[in-house]
Design a protein around this motif. Structure first.
Motif, mmCIF file in Angstrom:
data_model
loop_
_atom_site.group_PDB
_atom_site.id
_atom_site.type_symbol
_atom_site.label_atom_id
_atom_site.label_comp_id
_atom_site.label_asym_id
_atom_site.label_seq_id
_atom_site.Cartn_x
_atom_site.Cartn_y
_atom_site.Cartn_z
ATOM 1 N N ARG A 730 7.856 10.985 -44.737
ATOM 2 C CA ARG A 730 8.435 9.648 -44.887
ATOM 3 C C ARG A 730 9.496 9.653 -45.988
ATOM 4 N NH1 ARG A 730 4.100 6.903 -45.504
ATOM 5 N NH2 ARG A 730 3.886 6.257 -43.323
ATOM 6 N N ASP A 731 9.291 10.466 -47.011
ATOM 7 C CA ASP A 731 10.303 10.557 -48.065
ATOM 8 C C ASP A 731 11.614 11.086 -47.495
ATOM 9 O OD1 ASP A 731 8.396 9.712 -49.905
ATOM 10 O OD2 ASP A 731 7.754 11.776 -50.322
ATOM 11 N N LEU A 732 11.517 12.100 -46.652
ATOM 12 C CA LEU A 732 12.736 12.645 -46.059
ATOM 13 C C LEU A 732 13.398 11.629 -45.144
ATOM 14 C CD1 LEU A 732 14.763 14.839 -45.359
ATOM 15 C CD2 LEU A 732 13.113 15.797 -43.753
ATOM 16 N N LEU A 733 12.595 10.924 -44.319
ATOM 17 C CA LEU A 733 13.179 9.928 -43.425
ATOM 18 C C LEU A 733 13.931 8.871 -44.223
ATOM 19 C CD1 LEU A 733 13.497 8.844 -40.538
ATOM 20 C CD2 LEU A 733 11.334 7.592 -40.857
ATOM 21 N N SER A 768 2.414 12.667 -33.971
ATOM 22 C CA SER A 768 2.087 13.921 -34.639
ATOM 23 C C SER A 768 1.270 14.821 -33.724
ATOM 24 C CB SER A 768 1.296 13.663 -35.913
ATOM 25 O OG SER A 768 0.954 14.878 -36.533
ATOM 26 N N PHE A 769 1.683 16.096 -33.638
ATOM 27 C CA PHE A 769 0.905 17.108 -32.932
ATOM 28 C C PHE A 769 0.295 18.080 -33.928
ATOM 29 C CE2 PHE A 769 0.848 20.631 -29.566
ATOM 30 C CZ PHE A 769 -0.215 20.067 -28.885
ATOM 31 N N SER A 770 0.759 17.985 -35.184
ATOM 32 C CA SER A 770 0.312 18.907 -36.226
ATOM 33 C C SER A 770 -0.860 18.370 -37.038
ATOM 34 C CB SER A 770 1.464 19.203 -37.192
ATOM 35 O OG SER A 770 1.884 18.002 -37.829
ATOM 36 N N GLY A 771 -1.101 17.066 -36.933
ATOM 37 C CA GLY A 771 -2.146 16.457 -37.753
ATOM 38 C C GLY A 771 -1.640 15.926 -39.069
ATOM 39 N N GLU A 772 -0.371 16.148 -39.394
ATOM 40 C CA GLU A 772 0.234 15.631 -40.604
ATOM 41 C C GLU A 772 1.101 14.419 -40.266
ATOM 42 O OE1 GLU A 772 -0.512 16.771 -43.542
ATOM 43 O OE2 GLU A 772 -1.681 18.485 -42.810
ATOM 44 N N LEU A 773 1.455 13.651 -41.294
ATOM 45 C CA LEU A 773 2.431 12.593 -41.115
ATOM 46 C C LEU A 773 3.690 13.215 -40.502
ATOM 47 C CD1 LEU A 773 3.302 9.631 -41.631
ATOM 48 C CD2 LEU A 773 4.195 10.426 -43.843
ATOM 49 N N SER A 774 4.177 12.626 -39.399
ATOM 50 C CA SER A 774 5.259 13.285 -38.678
ATOM 51 C C SER A 774 6.132 12.255 -37.984
ATOM 52 C CB SER A 774 4.672 14.253 -37.636
ATOM 53 O OG SER A 774 5.687 14.834 -36.862
ATOM 54 N N TYR A 775 7.426 12.578 -37.892
ATOM 55 C CA TYR A 775 8.381 11.747 -37.161
ATOM 56 C C TYR A 775 9.225 12.666 -36.257
ATOM 57 C CZ TYR A 775 7.244 8.335 -40.754
ATOM 58 O OH TYR A 775 6.571 7.468 -41.597
ATOM 59 N N GLU A 776 9.359 12.260 -35.015
ATOM 60 C CA GLU A 776 10.247 12.971 -34.092
ATOM 61 C C GLU A 776 11.554 12.191 -34.035
ATOM 62 O OE1 GLU A 776 8.633 13.847 -30.269
ATOM 63 O OE2 GLU A 776 6.863 14.874 -31.077
ATOM 64 N N ILE A 777 12.613 12.825 -34.516
ATOM 65 C CA ILE A 777 13.935 12.185 -34.558
ATOM 66 C C ILE A 777 14.726 12.653 -33.340
ATOM 67 C CG2 ILE A 777 16.023 11.838 -35.902
ATOM 68 C CD1 ILE A 777 14.423 12.679 -38.393
ATOM 69 N N ASN A 778 15.035 11.726 -32.458
ATOM 70 C CA ASN A 778 15.841 12.025 -31.274
ATOM 71 C C ASN A 778 17.260 11.511 -31.490
ATOM 72 O OD1 ASN A 778 13.433 12.859 -30.242
ATOM 73 N ND2 ASN A 778 13.590 11.727 -28.326
ATOM 74 N N LEU A 787 22.494 16.539 -37.196
ATOM 75 C CA LEU A 787 21.146 16.141 -37.598
ATOM 76 C C LEU A 787 20.444 17.279 -38.325
ATOM 77 C CD1 LEU A 787 18.719 14.210 -37.576
ATOM 78 C CD2 LEU A 787 18.136 15.102 -35.313
ATOM 79 N N LEU A 788 20.517 18.501 -37.780
ATOM 80 C CA LEU A 788 19.831 19.631 -38.415
ATOM 81 C C LEU A 788 20.374 19.891 -39.819
ATOM 82 C CD1 LEU A 788 17.821 21.968 -38.179
ATOM 83 C CD2 LEU A 788 19.623 23.340 -37.108
ATOM 84 N N ASP A 789 21.697 19.867 -39.958
ATOM 85 C CA ASP A 789 22.284 20.106 -41.278
ATOM 86 C C ASP A 789 21.827 19.057 -42.285
ATOM 87 O OD1 ASP A 789 23.582 22.307 -40.286
ATOM 88 O OD2 ASP A 789 25.517 21.304 -40.002
ATOM 89 N N ARG A 790 21.811 17.771 -41.875
ATOM 90 C CA ARG A 790 21.420 16.704 -42.797
ATOM 91 C C ARG A 790 19.936 16.799 -43.149
ATOM 92 N NH1 ARG A 790 24.616 11.276 -40.590
ATOM 93 N NH2 ARG A 790 26.737 12.133 -40.826
ATOM 94 N N VAL A 791 19.092 17.120 -42.176
ATOM 95 C CA VAL A 791 17.659 17.238 -42.449
ATOM 96 C C VAL A 791 17.403 18.391 -43.421
ATOM 97 C CG1 VAL A 791 15.460 17.937 -41.407
ATOM 98 C CG2 VAL A 791 16.836 16.158 -40.333
ATOM 99 N N MET A 792 18.054 19.529 -43.208
ATOM 100 C CA MET A 792 17.831 20.668 -44.097
ATOM 101 C C MET A 792 18.375 20.388 -45.502
ATOM 102 S SD MET A 792 16.115 22.665 -42.254
ATOM 103 C CE MET A 792 16.037 24.026 -43.400
ATOM 104 N N ALA A 793 19.535 19.705 -45.577
ATOM 105 C CA ALA A 793 20.106 19.400 -46.899
ATOM 106 C C ALA A 793 19.246 18.390 -47.648
ATOM 107 C CB ALA A 793 21.532 18.881 -46.724
ATOM 108 N N ALA A 794 18.868 17.298 -46.973
ATOM 109 C CA ALA A 794 18.080 16.256 -47.642
ATOM 110 C C ALA A 794 16.668 16.728 -47.942
ATOM 111 C CB ALA A 794 18.054 14.997 -46.774
ATOM 112 N N GLY A 795 16.131 17.623 -47.111
ATOM 113 C CA GLY A 795 14.754 18.077 -47.308
ATOM 114 C C GLY A 795 14.618 19.218 -48.289
#
Length: 958
Positions: A730-733, A768-778, A787-795
């Motif tokens: 959620r912090d990353l989102l 979630s399929f992992s059991g952790e807090l999860s978000y699928e960003i489409n 999207l991948l670049d921004r997720v990796m940079a922000a995360g």
């Protein structure tokens, strides 16, 4: 050399060399392998399948039953080719089959002395006792003796292709009827395709010395070729065998390419509005003792080899042809080739038997007056009549009917897309074939409204000779390819296998590559003679494609190796490559497997990735999931009927895990249903089942419930989907600057939001399929890299770690999630997997009725459970079966379940597994044995709940 000095259609200026069983031979361009062998004086070319009797060349076309060889060229070896279908080319290596140590001295020829021991059905009667000898003695002997030739074990380097064509009129065959039909239809402006198996157009006209319209038959054929070649609406396809006829004017054909071509063969899928079958007729052998010896040939083949190939097939000939005109024509051809005709038998003569060890040397016969003759000869030209080549018509169901006048199976008069003309309809005269082809074309053009209907008279089928040849006692072959004798057919009738279908299977009559082309009419007549039944009542067995054998390579085409299916790459593929991802195939997809850092093994990478997701933050590509957009006023009702869940109260902006059942009540697939607005839903399906789910939904919408107003659109490739999972998801989102409230209260688990991440259009699903807090960003696929670049940079501040399928499997097994697309066997109900509570009891849905079957509700079914090793450390072996006991002295144990997945859990620090166990939920804490015959290992295990990690699901809401 047995070659005439002049004549024929061969190119004497071009000499080709080939070998037969290592012996060098020569031929000419235009020869078939059969004509070249005969020209080299080679008559013995094969051994029969059962008795290993010497066999020679019987025919000149695809009906050849005996002369099967293995041909080796630059692309490898191909067994069971008829020498009559192989166009001679330079460098061919030809080998005989079914003989050891040599063709001339085959030790297995002693089987010919077996007589009644090898009669029809001998394998059913012989290999029964003692029972223990079957697997150790009988089966190996039968496997070594069965079949013709050997398949080349090396990969075929040749290329094949598949292509499509369509036309107004497809003409199959280019004899007099086919050419007449094509010329007539082409003048009407229709698009025409002419398919001819031979490399030359003309059919039987190539063997004829008659005249048409005042010119020779060959000149008429050449004029017809030139006229058709000048027309843009006509496509001529020589070297092309039409082998199958299917629904709605669909024909499959294989075009053999000349040497030097990029492809070896092309499979053509042809769709035609009308089809004229002008495939001619097949000559029927005479059944008499010793009719299988090399040198006994069909009369039409003899004429073909003399006139078309300039080959002398013998020096002293006996003519046994039932039809007077054909008898005279055969004698004329023999005499023109300076072959002595030592006897011309009239119908009514009785053929008592032949002599000769490896080649025909004589015939014993009686004339109509009963006088016995022994005539020395090396060639018998025989013919008992003709059978229409109407096999392609019969592929689509209308049975051929036995005609007493024609003494043959004839196609019935019927309307339809495919119509036989000429010899394929039993019309044999040259003038009649020309007329019939023209009339058939006029009828087809009228039906296509190309011109007004002309009610042209159609010739009637040609009657057979009123009298046939008689046969003496002895081993007379009805089916030359399968060594089926008249005695075999009689035995089948005596032993109760009198129905034509049973006779075929008991005796093998009409099986093999020949498929009864030269034997079925004779077989029917033999059955009729023995049973006293009318041949019309006996009928025939089912005709099936292919009409003549075709290469499996041609059927496969280019779809081999990595080209078997398209390799699909997700929108994130390039970005993951830059990260050093190791990929694996998952269905059609190249899926990210794991992301190693320098010096890491796969196991070490998986452990690191798991720990990152559990403790901080990870991301994974979920783009391969099936995504189906469902819209319309009846969208909710449609989905309610498809899925067993109750979700009528699902509000826009929320989603629900859902189960789809098959009609038989078993689980088909699982996924999520997200309600985007009142009448707009997005459904996900597992990667493995996405195609099947899409087809099932389409069928239900179009066939089962057409009254529902619903629109389905597959959008699987439209969206790139990246899941972020872990305590900091959620912090990353929030760091990606969404234009919606991403707090836990505003965006809870099982919800969906549409909007922007900064300026990037997205749909975000809280699942979630992992059991952790999860978000699928489409996001639309074109924005995947952004999207991948921004997720990796922000995360990066939470040390975001990309992970792959291996880690995802570990995470979901820790949570007790079964992979429905790959780990169930089609016999599982929701209750078996602990999901029975999801099945609605208040609505109807696909599969509800059969889900109530007692066997599906009974106790004692296998249920999903977890397993851990009893000692806490030993890895649970893959592919293991569960048992209450150890293996006995024979390595056996009674099973009570089986594993579906097993991993070493980095989170828990010990191995775990998921399994389906009989009465599993009632056996918590029990100890079992896991036996893996593949791993060769047995491990003591304890039964646990399927969910081994965070069973209350608290981490989904951190």
């Amino acid at each position: 050399m047995m070659r005439l000095s002049t004549g024929g259609l061969i190119d004497r200026e071009t000499t080709l060399t080939f070998t037969f069983d290592g012996h060098k031979m020569i031929g000419h361009a235009g020869d078939t392998l059969a004509s070249a062998l005969l020209a080299n004086g080679r008559h013995l070319v094969a051994r029969s399948i059962k008795y290993h009797r010497p066999r020679g060349i019987v025919s000149a076309g695809l009906e050849e039953p005996s002369a099967l060889v293995t041909v080796t060229d630059e692309t490898g070896s191909t067994p069971n080719l008829k020498v009559t279908e192989v166009l001679l080319r330079d460098g061919l290596q030809v080998s005989s089959q079914n003989a050891h140590p040599s063709l001339e001295n085959d030790r297995a020829a002693v089987l010919g002395l077996g007589g009644k021991m090898l009669s029809a059905g001998f394998y059913y009667k012989t290999f029964k006792w003692p029972q223990a000898a079957w697997s150790k003695t009988y089966a190996p002997i039968i496997r070594r003796a069965a079949g013709h030739g050997q398949v080349d074990p090396t990969a075929d380097p040749a290329l094949y292709d598949k292509r499509h064509r369509h036309c107004d009129l497809l003409v199959i065959g280019s004899g007099p009827a086919g050419l007449s039909a094509a010329l007539t239809a082409a003048q009407a402006g229709a698009t025409i395709i002419i398919v001819e198996q031979d490399h030359e157009l003309g059919g039987a006209l190539l063997d004829s010395d008659t005249q048409i319209q005042g010119i020779s038959a060959r000149t008429w054929v050449q004029d017809a070729r030139d006229a058709l070649a000048a027309l843009s609406n006509v496509t001529v396809m020589p070297h092309t065998l039409a082998f199958g006829h299917y629904d709605h004017g669909y024909v499959q054909a294989v075009e053999t390419q000349p040497p030097g071509s990029v492809t070896r063969a092309i499979l053509w899928k042809i769709r035609a509005k009308r089809i004229l079958l002008a495939a001619g007729a097949i000559e029927r052998p005479v059944v008499f003792p010793g009719n299988d010896r090399p040198g006994v040939m069909l009369a039409g083949a003899v004429r073909s080899y003399i006139r078309r190939f300039a080959v002398v097939p013998g020096k002293r000939a006996i003519v046994a042809v039932a039809d007077p005109a054909e008898r005279a024509d055969t004698i004329a051809a023999l005499l023109a080739a300076d072959i002595q005709v030592v006897a011309a038998l009239e119908p009514g003569a009785r053929l008592l038997g032949t002599s000769g060890k490896r080649h025909l040397s004589g015939l014993v016969w009686r004339d109509e007056a009963g006088k016995r003759h022994r005539t020395y000869c090396d060639l018998i030209a025989m013919s008992a009549g003709w059978m229409p080549t109407a096999h392609l018509l019969a592929h689509m169901g209308p049975r051929l009917s036995f005609d007493a006048d024609a003494q043959s199976l004839l196609p019935p008069a019927r309307d339809g897309i495919l119509q036989p003309v000429g010899g394929a309809r039993g019309v044999l005269g040259l003038d009649e074939c020309l007329t019939d082809g023209k009339a058939g074309a006029h009828q087809a053009m009228a039906e296509l409204e190309k011109h007004k209907h002309l009610d042209l008279p159609r010739p009637t089928p040609t009657p057979a000779p009123t009298q046939a040849f008689e046969s003496g006692p002895g081993k007379a072959f009805v089916d030359l390819q399968n060594d089926v004798t008249r005695a075999d057919v009689a035995l089948a009738q005596r032993e109760g296998y009198s129905d034509v279908e049973l006779t075929k299977r008991y005796t093998t009559l009409g099986m093999g590559t020949d498929q009864g082309k030269t034997s079925w009419t004779n077989g029917i007549l033999e059955i009729a003679k023995l049973s006293g039944n009318d041949p019309a009542e006996i009928g025939h067995t089912t005709y099936r494609p292919p009409f003549s054998p075709v290469s499996i390579g041609a059927l496969v085409g280019t779809e081999v190796g990595t080209e078997m299916t398209p390799t699909r790459r997700t929108p994130f593929h390039t970005g993951f490559e830059r990260m050093g991802c190791v990929f694996q195939t998952s269905g059609d997809w190249l899926y990210s497997r794991y992301f190693p850092v320098a010096g890491e093994t796969m196991a070490q990478a998986i452990t690191r990735e798991c720990n990152a997701v559990r403790s901080s933050l990870g991301c994974i590509d979920m783009s391969t999931l099936g995504k189906i957009d469902v819209q319309g006023p009846d969208a909710l009702e449609f989905l309610s009927r498809l899925y067993c869940n109750a979700f009528a109260k699902l509000q826009p902006g929320r989603l629900r895990y859902a189960l789809m059942l098959r009609e038989d009540g078993y689980l088909f697939d699982d996924g999520t249903i997200a309600r985007l607005s009142e009448n707009h839903f997005l459904v996900t399906a597992t990667t493995a089942n996405s195609g099947s789910v899409w087809r099932h939904m389409q069928r239900c919408a179009q066939v089962e419930w057409p009254e529902l107003d619903v629109t389905l659109t597959s959008v699987s490739d439209h969206w790139a989907s990246l899941a972020i999972a872990g305590p900091h998801a959620r912090d990353l989102l929030s760091a990606l600057m969404p234009d919606f409230d991403a707090s836990g209260d505003a965006f809870p688990f099982a919800a969906v939001r549409e909007g922007l991440l900064d300026d990037l259009p997205v749909r975000v699903f809280s699942v979630s399929f992992s059991g952790e807090l999860s978000y699928e960003i489409n996001t639309p696929a074109g924005f995947a890299d952004i999207l991948l670049d921004r997720v990796m940079a922000a995360g990066s501040q939470w040390n975001i770690t990309p992970y792959g399928l291996e880690t995802l499997d570990v995470l979901r097994i820790e949570k007790g999630h079964l992979s429905v697309g790959t780990e169930i066997d089609g016999r599982r109900t929701p209750a078996d997997l602990g999901l029975g509570g999801m099945v609605s009891q208040k609505k109807g849905f696909v599969g509800r009725g059969l889900l109530q079957r007692p066997a599906l509700q009974a106790e004692g079914r296998e249920q999903l459970v977890g397993l851990i090793p009893e000692d806490g450390t030993t890895q649970i072996p893959y592919a293991a079966h569960l048992s209450d006991t150890e293996l006995d002295a024979n390595g056996l144990a009674q099973t009570c379940g089986h594993l579906t997945a097993a991993v070493l859990s980095p989170t828990l620090g010990h191995p775990i597994a998921l399994a389906l166990l009989t009465n599993g939920r009632a056996r918590m804490g029990d100890t079992l044995w896991a036996h893996s015959p593949i791993a060769g290992q047995s491990v003591r295990v304890r039964v646990t709940p399927a969910c081994a990690y965070d069973p209350k699901g608290e981490r989904l809401h951190v």
